[in-house]
Write a protein that holds these residues in place. Sequence first.
Motif, PDB file in Angstrom:
ATOM      1  N   PHE A   3      21.860   6.574 -89.674  1.00 42.79           N
ATOM      2  CA  PHE A   3      22.643   6.552 -90.901  1.00 42.79           C
ATOM      3  C   PHE A   3      21.935   7.219 -92.081  1.00 42.79           C
ATOM      4  N   GLU A   4      20.741   7.741 -91.845  1.00 44.03           N
ATOM      5  CA  GLU A   4      20.043   8.471 -92.902  1.00 44.03           C
ATOM      6  C   GLU A   4      20.758   9.786 -93.205  1.00 44.03           C
ATOM      7  N   ASP A   5      21.263  10.427 -92.159  1.00 40.63           N
ATOM      8  CA  ASP A   5      21.911  11.737 -92.299  1.00 40.63           C
ATOM      9  C   ASP A   5      23.405  11.608 -92.070  1.00 40.63           C
ATOM     10  N   CYS A   6      24.095  10.970 -92.983  1.00 38.37           N
ATOM     11  CA  CYS A   6      25.547  10.834 -92.860  1.00 38.37           C
ATOM     12  C   CYS A   6      26.172  10.981 -94.238  1.00 38.37           C
ATOM     13  N   GLU A   7      27.464  11.187 -94.227  1.00 41.63           N
ATOM     14  CA  GLU A   7      28.203  11.313 -95.480  1.00 41.63           C
ATOM     15  C   GLU A   7      28.819   9.967 -95.817  1.00 41.63           C
ATOM     16  N   LYS A   8      28.578   9.495 -97.038  1.00 48.78           N
ATOM     17  CA  LYS A   8      29.097   8.197 -97.469  1.00 48.78           C
ATOM     18  C   LYS A   8      29.989   8.395 -98.687  1.00 48.78           C
ATOM     19  N   ILE A   9      31.152   7.771 -98.631  1.00 51.95           N
ATOM     20  CA  ILE A   9      32.101   7.833 -99.740  1.00 51.95           C
ATOM     21  C   ILE A   9      32.402   6.403-100.146  1.00 51.95           C
ATOM     22  N   TYR A  10      32.064   6.056-101.380  1.00 47.77           N
ATOM     23  CA  TYR A  10      32.257   4.697-101.854  1.00 47.77           C
ATOM     24  C   TYR A  10      33.505   4.618-102.718  1.00 47.77           C
ATOM     25  N   GLY A  11      34.369   3.677-102.386  1.00 49.31           N
ATOM     26  CA  GLY A  11      35.581   3.449-103.151  1.00 49.31           C
ATOM     27  C   GLY A  11      35.575   2.063-103.744  1.00 49.31           C
ATOM     28  N   GLU A  12      36.699   1.695-104.346  1.00 50.89           N
ATOM     29  CA  GLU A  12      36.789   0.388-104.997  1.00 50.89           C
ATOM     30  C   GLU A  12      36.813  -0.749-103.973  1.00 50.89           C
ATOM     31  N   ASN A  13      37.655  -0.643-102.963  1.00 48.11           N
ATOM     32  CA  ASN A  13      37.752  -1.697-101.953  1.00 48.11           C
ATOM     33  C   ASN A  13      37.465  -1.201-100.545  1.00 48.11           C
ATOM     34  N   SER A  14      36.915  -0.017-100.429  1.00 47.50           N
ATOM     35  CA  SER A  14      36.551   0.483 -99.105  1.00 47.50           C
ATOM     36  C   SER A  14      35.437   1.508 -99.233  1.00 47.50           C
ATOM     37  N   ASN A  15      34.656   1.585 -98.182  1.00 47.12           N
ATOM     38  CA  ASN A  15      33.583   2.570 -98.087  1.00 47.12           C
ATOM     39  C   ASN A  15      33.791   3.328 -96.784  1.00 47.12           C
ATOM     40  N   ILE A  16      33.643   4.636 -96.849  1.00 52.51           N
ATOM     41  CA  ILE A  16      33.824   5.479 -95.669  1.00 52.51           C
ATOM     42  C   ILE A  16      32.485   6.116 -95.327  1.00 52.51           C
ATOM     43  N   VAL A  17      32.155   6.081 -94.045  1.00 53.42           N
ATOM     44  CA  VAL A  17      30.932   6.707 -93.556  1.00 53.42           C
ATOM     45  C   VAL A  17      31.333   7.670 -92.441  1.00 53.42           C
ATOM     46  N   ILE A  18      30.980   8.939 -92.607  1.00 53.78           N
ATOM     47  CA  ILE A  18      31.225   9.952 -91.584  1.00 53.78           C
ATOM     48  C   ILE A  18      29.869  10.296 -90.988  1.00 53.78           C
ATOM     49  N   ILE A  19      29.751  10.122 -89.664  1.00 50.92           N
ATOM     50  CA  ILE A  19      28.447  10.243 -89.026  1.00 50.92           C
ATOM     51  C   ILE A  19      28.573  10.927 -87.678  1.00 50.92           C
ATOM     52  N   ASN A  20      27.559  11.647 -87.304  1.00 50.84           N
ATOM     53  CA  ASN A  20      27.471  12.269 -85.985  1.00 50.84           C
ATOM     54  C   ASN A  20      26.475  11.482 -85.143  1.00 50.84           C
ATOM     55  N   ASP A  21      26.799  11.312 -83.861  1.00 50.31           N
ATOM     56  CA  ASP A  21      25.840  10.665 -82.977  1.00 50.31           C
ATOM     57  C   ASP A  21      24.818  11.701 -82.504  1.00 50.31           C
ATOM     58  N   LYS A  22      23.897  11.277 -81.681  1.00 47.26           N
ATOM     59  CA  LYS A  22      22.835  12.190 -81.242  1.00 47.26           C
ATOM     60  C   LYS A  22      23.357  13.306 -80.348  1.00 47.26           C
ATOM     61  N   TYR A  23      24.609  13.198 -79.883  1.00 46.57           N
ATOM     62  CA  TYR A  23      25.219  14.244 -79.058  1.00 46.57           C
ATOM     63  C   TYR A  23      26.077  15.202 -79.881  1.00 46.57           C
ATOM     64  N   GLY A  24      26.191  14.956 -81.182  1.00 45.97           N
ATOM     65  CA  GLY A  24      26.973  15.814 -82.056  1.00 45.97           C
ATOM     66  C   GLY A  24      28.421  15.390 -82.236  1.00 45.97           C
TER      67      GLY A  24
END
Length: 173
Positions: A41-62
């Motif tokens: 989770f160090e290298d992921c995109e995080k979007i923080y909202g008022e009542n939700s947080n979105i995390v876009i992440i790639n696994d080790k396989y891409g």
Amino acid sequence: MKRIVILIIFLLVLCSCSVQEKMSTEIFTERFSEASEMFDFEDCEKIYGENSNIVIINDKYGTEYVFEFFTDENNNINKISFACTQTDKAENFVVCLREIIDTYSPDENADDVIMSLTENGKIRNKFTYYETQWYSYASYSDMNGMCFFVKNKKFIVPSTVEFSLKPNDKSGF
């Protein structure tokens, strides 16, 4: 006297060993990272909202995955949505489900949940639901992707729908 003091300390330590039910997005991602070998989770995109947080992440396989954490006013997670569009990675997706269940609802039997939501190691191609006393699980898969949802029923008050007909309304039946 020493035995009594040691007994009291032991009981206090034993009582403090309980599962933390409420957790923020940060606590979840930290625990999930420790449990999973596939994500960092160090290298992921995080979007923080008022009542939700979105995390876009790639696994080790891409493979790209999306987490959406629905939170309350104290930033505690009430619901988690997890999705992936790469349907050829269904086995990895199911492994992630087990890790999500073990992290978010550690008292639940992940094997029972997985067996109810999957068929031949893949998410079923229809909406599938599984409920326990404290959690609701759902999944869906089609040719466009796979998704999984978990909701903690302790933190979400069920809503009731108001009746739309009044006692003196006439119906055409």
